[in-house]
Structures are given as structure tokens and as C-alpha cells.
Write an enzyme that holds these catalytic residues in place. Structure first.
Site, PDB file in Angstrom:
ATOM      1  N   HIS A  73     -21.377 110.782 -11.835  1.00 18.64           N
ATOM      2  CA  HIS A  73     -20.306 109.791 -11.972  1.00 18.64           C
ATOM      3  C   HIS A  73     -20.061 109.139 -10.615  1.00 18.64           C
ATOM      4  CE1 HIS A  73     -16.705 107.739 -12.786  1.00 18.64           C
ATOM      5  NE2 HIS A  73     -15.880 108.628 -12.256  1.00 18.64           N
ATOM      6  N   ASN A 120     -15.837 102.335  -9.132  1.00 14.89           N
ATOM      7  CA  ASN A 120     -15.784 103.335 -10.196  1.00 14.89           C
ATOM      8  C   ASN A 120     -15.525 102.634 -11.529  1.00 14.89           C
ATOM      9  OD1 ASN A 120     -15.081 105.305 -12.033  1.00 14.89           O
ATOM     10  ND2 ASN A 120     -13.721 106.407 -10.650  1.00 14.89           N
ATOM     11  N   CYS A 165     -13.845 109.373 -17.456  1.00 14.87           N
ATOM     12  CA  CYS A 165     -15.101 109.086 -16.745  1.00 14.87           C
ATOM     13  C   CYS A 165     -16.250 109.993 -17.190  1.00 14.87           C
ATOM     14  CB  CYS A 165     -14.885 109.174 -15.246  1.00 14.87           C
ATOM     15  SG  CYS A 165     -13.538 108.141 -14.677  1.00 14.87           S
TER      16      CYS A 165
HETATM   17  O1  UT7 Z   1     -13.060 108.883 -11.849  1.00 14.44           O
HETATM   18  C1  UT7 Z   1     -12.301 109.772 -11.113  1.00 14.44           C
HETATM   19  C2  UT7 Z   1     -11.249 109.049 -10.399  1.00 14.44           C
HETATM   20  N1  UT7 Z   1     -10.817 109.367  -9.140  1.00 14.44           N
HETATM   21  C3  UT7 Z   1     -11.453 109.924  -8.081  1.00 14.44           C
HETATM   22  O2  UT7 Z   1     -12.532 110.413  -8.142  1.00 14.44           O
HETATM   23  C4  UT7 Z   1     -10.717 109.890  -6.798  1.00 14.44           C
HETATM   24  C5  UT7 Z   1     -10.807 111.149  -6.002  1.00 14.44           C
HETATM   25  N2  UT7 Z   1     -10.161 110.988  -4.701  1.00 14.44           N
HETATM   26  C6  UT7 Z   1     -10.687 110.208  -3.748  1.00 14.44           C
HETATM   27  O3  UT7 Z   1     -11.730 109.608  -3.907  1.00 14.44           O
HETATM   28  C7  UT7 Z   1      -9.953 110.171  -2.415  1.00 14.44           C
HETATM   29  O4  UT7 Z   1      -8.951 111.168  -2.405  1.00 14.44           O
HETATM   30  C8  UT7 Z   1      -9.344 108.779  -2.112  1.00 14.44           C
HETATM   31  C9  UT7 Z   1     -10.437 107.784  -1.847  1.00 14.44           C
HETATM   32  C10 UT7 Z   1      -8.462 108.312  -3.250  1.00 14.44           C
HETATM   33  C11 UT7 Z   1      -8.475 108.875  -0.856  1.00 14.44           C
HETATM   34  O5  UT7 Z   1      -9.260 109.356   0.244  1.00 14.44           O
HETATM   35  P1  UT7 Z   1      -8.738 110.555   1.145  1.00 14.44           P
HETATM   36  O6  UT7 Z   1      -9.747 110.788   2.170  1.00 14.44           O
HETATM   37  O7  UT7 Z   1      -8.374 111.694   0.219  1.00 14.44           O
HETATM   38  O8  UT7 Z   1      -7.462 109.918   1.815  1.00 14.44           O
HETATM   39  P2  UT7 Z   1      -5.924 110.374   1.759  1.00 14.44           P
HETATM   40  O9  UT7 Z   1      -5.360 110.142   0.407  1.00 14.44           O
HETATM   41  O10 UT7 Z   1      -5.811 111.744   2.341  1.00 14.44           O
HETATM   42  O11 UT7 Z   1      -5.282 109.370   2.751  1.00 14.44           O
HETATM   43  C12 UT7 Z   1      -5.586 109.394   4.161  1.00 14.44           C
HETATM   44  C13 UT7 Z   1      -4.782 108.317   4.843  1.00 14.44           C
HETATM   45  C14 UT7 Z   1      -3.307 108.364   4.518  1.00 14.44           C
HETATM   46  O12 UT7 Z   1      -2.605 107.965   5.672  1.00 14.44           O
HETATM   47  P3  UT7 Z   1      -1.942 109.052   6.652  1.00 14.44           P
HETATM   48  O13 UT7 Z   1      -0.990 109.849   5.793  1.00 14.44           O
HETATM   49  O14 UT7 Z   1      -3.085 109.897   7.161  1.00 14.44           O
HETATM   50  O15 UT7 Z   1      -1.286 108.219   7.690  1.00 14.44           O
HETATM   51  C15 UT7 Z   1      -3.135 107.308   3.460  1.00 14.44           C
HETATM   52  O16 UT7 Z   1      -1.846 106.775   3.420  1.00 14.44           O
HETATM   53  O17 UT7 Z   1      -5.238 107.016   4.391  1.00 14.44           O
HETATM   54  C16 UT7 Z   1      -4.140 106.275   3.910  1.00 14.44           C
HETATM   55  N3  UT7 Z   1      -4.616 105.425   2.824  1.00 14.44           N
HETATM   56  C17 UT7 Z   1      -5.166 104.233   3.024  1.00 14.44           C
HETATM   57  N4  UT7 Z   1      -5.378 103.508   4.142  1.00 14.44           N
HETATM   58  C18 UT7 Z   1      -5.978 102.314   4.002  1.00 14.44           C
HETATM   59  C19 UT7 Z   1      -4.629 105.702   1.496  1.00 14.44           C
HETATM   60  N5  UT7 Z   1      -5.183 104.676   0.821  1.00 14.44           N
HETATM   61  C20 UT7 Z   1      -5.535 103.748   1.751  1.00 14.44           C
HETATM   62  C21 UT7 Z   1      -6.138 102.489   1.687  1.00 14.44           C
HETATM   63  N6  UT7 Z   1      -6.356 101.811   2.833  1.00 14.44           N
HETATM   64  N7  UT7 Z   1      -6.556 101.946   0.515  1.00 14.44           N
END
Ligand code: UT7
Length: 318
Positions: A239, A269, A115
Site C-alpha cells: 500500500h 495515497n 486501504c
Molecule cells: O492509508 C493509511 C493512511 N495513513 C497513513 O499511513 C499515515 C501514517 N502516518 C504518517 O505517514 C506520518 O505519521 C505523517 C506523514 C502523517 C506525519 O509524519 P511524522 O513524521 O509522524 O510527523 P509528526 O506528526 O510527528 O509531526 C512532526 C512535526 C510536528 O511539529 P513539531 O511538533 O515537531 O513542532 C508537526 O506539527 O511536523 C509538523 N507537521 C508538519 N509540518 C509541515 C505535521 N504536518 C506537517 C506538514 N507540514 N504537512
């Protein structure tokens, strides 16, 4: 990274273009495909919809052609083509295929820095200008939907397809690029990667944490090389991964969010395309005037980071 040597030949962006696939995939449609919801995706990422489809070469030809048209340049006058992509259609020759379809004859090569790729390519483009090229086409394109695991709700809502391009033309004097920084830390490769032929695998939380830190670090280096402070930045073009990452980075840099270019709500993204898509949107909406200082900053798999400071128009006032 060293500061730019005095006397280096400079360039200015004289045209830009974008290409997005026609198919819109909304969060609501995604929620029918997997265990997610519009509310979750909007709250955690800021993304409402994304575009899916097309090929890397096809989208690049479309955005590249627009940029050439805006610059008013016949393709035969381009001296170099740099194509940033992390999703090439072919193992090699992607830039060459774009060059051929656009009717150009010049050096053409692919850059893959995930990216951060577009900013890497933009700095390479200025390097070619510094070494004597007069006109360089820089394109950032990705078709991430092809390497997205549509059964993984941790990545599928994030990634999408698109392309953006700019033409850089040489000018008398130092030109627009005031400072730049390219960085990579291969010890972090495992937190965001894709094997050849495989899907994107990501430790989302860890990438988020690192992303904010390396964006801020790289942007501060570019601003220091350019001899400017955050107060001088008229527009930051980050980005487009997650609006919360952009918000956190802007806060730490001391740049108000109103000065950030954000299109991820509609594009998701798009990796190498995300910065030129956001730039084109800001330009088309009249958010940049000649003389404005624009800060580009990207991060991505590798982990890579890249930033640069540009004085729009190369110091020529409106
Ligand atoms: O180009 C670079 C590429 N990548 C990035 O920049 C990504 C960087 N990371 C992020 O943007 C974030 O970490 C994410 C958007 C991927 C995830 O957001 P988060 O606030 O870090 O959520 P999390 O992974 O801590 O998940 C929170 C909760 C979890 O449930 P529990 O354990 O709290 O019950 C996940 O299982 O959200 C759940 N979850 C979802 N729920 C609904 C994870 N993905 C999803 C989903 N829909 N798509």
C-alpha cells in the site's frame, strides 16, 4: 486464515488498467494553500505530487475498460465485478453503475476495507473463480480528495484520487494465488476514520507505528501459507501511504527496497487504488516475469490488513 485447499480452481491476471485524474497538485502548490513545505512532505512521506479530481464511478470505468481491452475480453464475458472503494459516489450501486457503463451483465458489488480494499477484493475475486466464475473484473478506486480536510496539514498532503483494475481468468490447475491473509482489528478504528459525510481524521504517528506491524504480520502469514520465504519474493507491492512505512516494513520482512513497487511519489495515497496503480507501473516497466512471486500487502482504516502471494502467470514459464 486457512491455507488454500488443494484442488481449488485457480485464476491468473490477464489484463490490467489504471486511471488518474488529469489535474496534478504539487507539494509547492499545497505549500501555497497551507502551512507546509515541499521539503517537509518529501522528507516525511516521499510524496512529490498527487492527482486530484474525477468520480469513483468514472475513474473505475476508465481503468476497468483498459483492463478488459488488455485481456482481449468482450465485457459481456465477465461473470463478476468487485469494486473496492472507501469513497463511493453513491450509498450503493457503484459497482453496478460501472458494470452498466462498461456494458457488462453480471454480479457486481462494492467492497469497503479502506486501504486494504483492493487486496480484499482480489481475494474475493479468486473466491468467485473457485466457486465457478470464469472471468472476474476487480477494480480499486478512491477519490479521497472529496473527504480530505484541506485545512488539516496532517492529512491533506497525503491523500489523492485514482483507480486501478485487473481481470482474473480461471485456468486449469491451481492458478496464481498461493497464499492470502485478511485481517481486521476494530479496536483500532478511532486512530484512522471518517464519519459518513465527514473528513478523514487520523492519529498519524500511531497509524504509522501500527501499520508497519500489521503489514509485516499479514505478509508473513501469507508467505507461510504459500510456503515461501522473503528471499523468494521477486516484487512486493505494498500500500502506497508513506515511503518510510514501506521502507520499515521491507526492512523487517528482509526484502530489499529495490524489490518494492513504489509510485506514491507521483500519486500520493489513493487508498483502494494504490496497490493496483503500483502493480501496473511495475508490470508496464517489465519488472515482473512469468513465474515470479509477487507479494501484495495493504493496511488501512478499521484497522484492516490484507496480503496475498501470487505466482505471476500461474506457474507458466516465459
Ligand atoms: O492509508 C493509511 C493512511 N495513513 C497513513 O499511513 C499515515 C501514517 N502516518 C504518517 O505517514 C506520518 O505519521 C505523517 C506523514 C502523517 C506525519 O509524519 P511524522 O513524521 O509522524 O510527523 P509528526 O506528526 O510527528 O509531526 C512532526 C512535526 C510536528 O511539529 P513539531 O511538533 O515537531 O513542532 C508537526 O506539527 O511536523 C509538523 N507537521 C508538519 N509540518 C509541515 C505535521 N504536518 C506537517 C506538514 N507540514 N504537512
Amino acid at each position: 486464515m486457512p491455507a488454500i485447499r488443494p484442488g481449488t480452481k485457480g485464476g491468473v491476471i490477464s489484463g490490467w488498467g489504471i486511471a488518474l485524474p488529469e489535474k496534478v497538485l504539487t507539494n509547492h502548490e499545497l505549500a501555497e494553500m497551507m502551512d507546509t513545505s515541499d521539503e517537509w512532505i518529501v522528507a516525511r512521506t516521499g510524496i512529490h505530487e498527487r492527482r486530484i479530481g474525477g468520480s469513483t464511478i468514472g475513474l473505475s470505468v476508465e481503468s476497468g475498460r483498459q483492463a478488459l481491452e488488455m485481456a482481449g475480453l468482450d465485457p459481456s464475458r465477465i461473470d463478476g465485478l468487485v469494486l473496492a472503494t472507501t469513497t463511493p459516489d453513491k450509498q450503493w450501486g457503484n459497482a453496478a453503475a460501472v458494470q452498466n457503463e462498461l456494458g457488462m451483465r453480471c454480479g457486481a458489488f462494492d467492497v469497503n476495507a479502506a486501504c486494504s480494499g483492493f487486496v480484499y477484493a482480489l481475494v474475493c475475486g479468486h473466491g468467485l473463480i473457485a466457486m465457478g466464475a470464469d472471468r472476474v473484473l476487480v477494480i480499486g478506486t478512491d477519490t479521497l480528495s472529496r473527504i480530505t480536510d484541506w485545512d488539516d496539514r496532517g492529512t491533506a498532503p497525503l491523500f489523492a484520487d485514482g483507480s486501478g483494475a485487473v481481470v482474473i481468468e480461471s485456468v486449469d490447475g491451481p492458478g496464481q494465488l498461493l497464499g492470502w491473509d485478511l485481517d481486521a482489528d476494530g479496536s483500532l478504528l478511532s486512530i484512522l476514520q471518517a464519519e459518513v459525510g465527514g473528513y478523514i481524521r487520523m492519529e498519524g504517528k500511531e497509524v504509522f507505528r501500527r501499520a508497519v506491524r500489521i503489514m509485516v504480520d499479514s505478509a508473513e502469514k501469507s508467505m507461510a501459507h504459500a510456503g515461501i520465504s522473503a528471499d523468494d519474493v521477486a516484487l512486493i507491492v505494498p500500500h502506497q501511504a508513506n515511503v518510510r512505512i514501506i521502507d520499515a516494513a521491507c526492512q523487517r520482512l528482509g526484502i530489499p527496497m529495490e524489490r518494492a513497487a513504489v509510485v506514491l511519489d507521483k500519486t500520493g495515497n489513493t487508498s483502494s487504488a494504490s496497490i493496483p496503480l503500483a502493480l501496473a507501473d511495475a508490470l508496464d516497466n517489465g519488472r515482473v516475469a512469468n513465474g515470479d512471486l509477487v507479494l501484495f500487502v495493504g493496511f488501512g482504516g478499521g484497522m484492516t490488513a490484507a496480503s496475498c502471494v501470487v505466482r505471476w502467470g500461474g506457474g507458466v514459464d516465459d
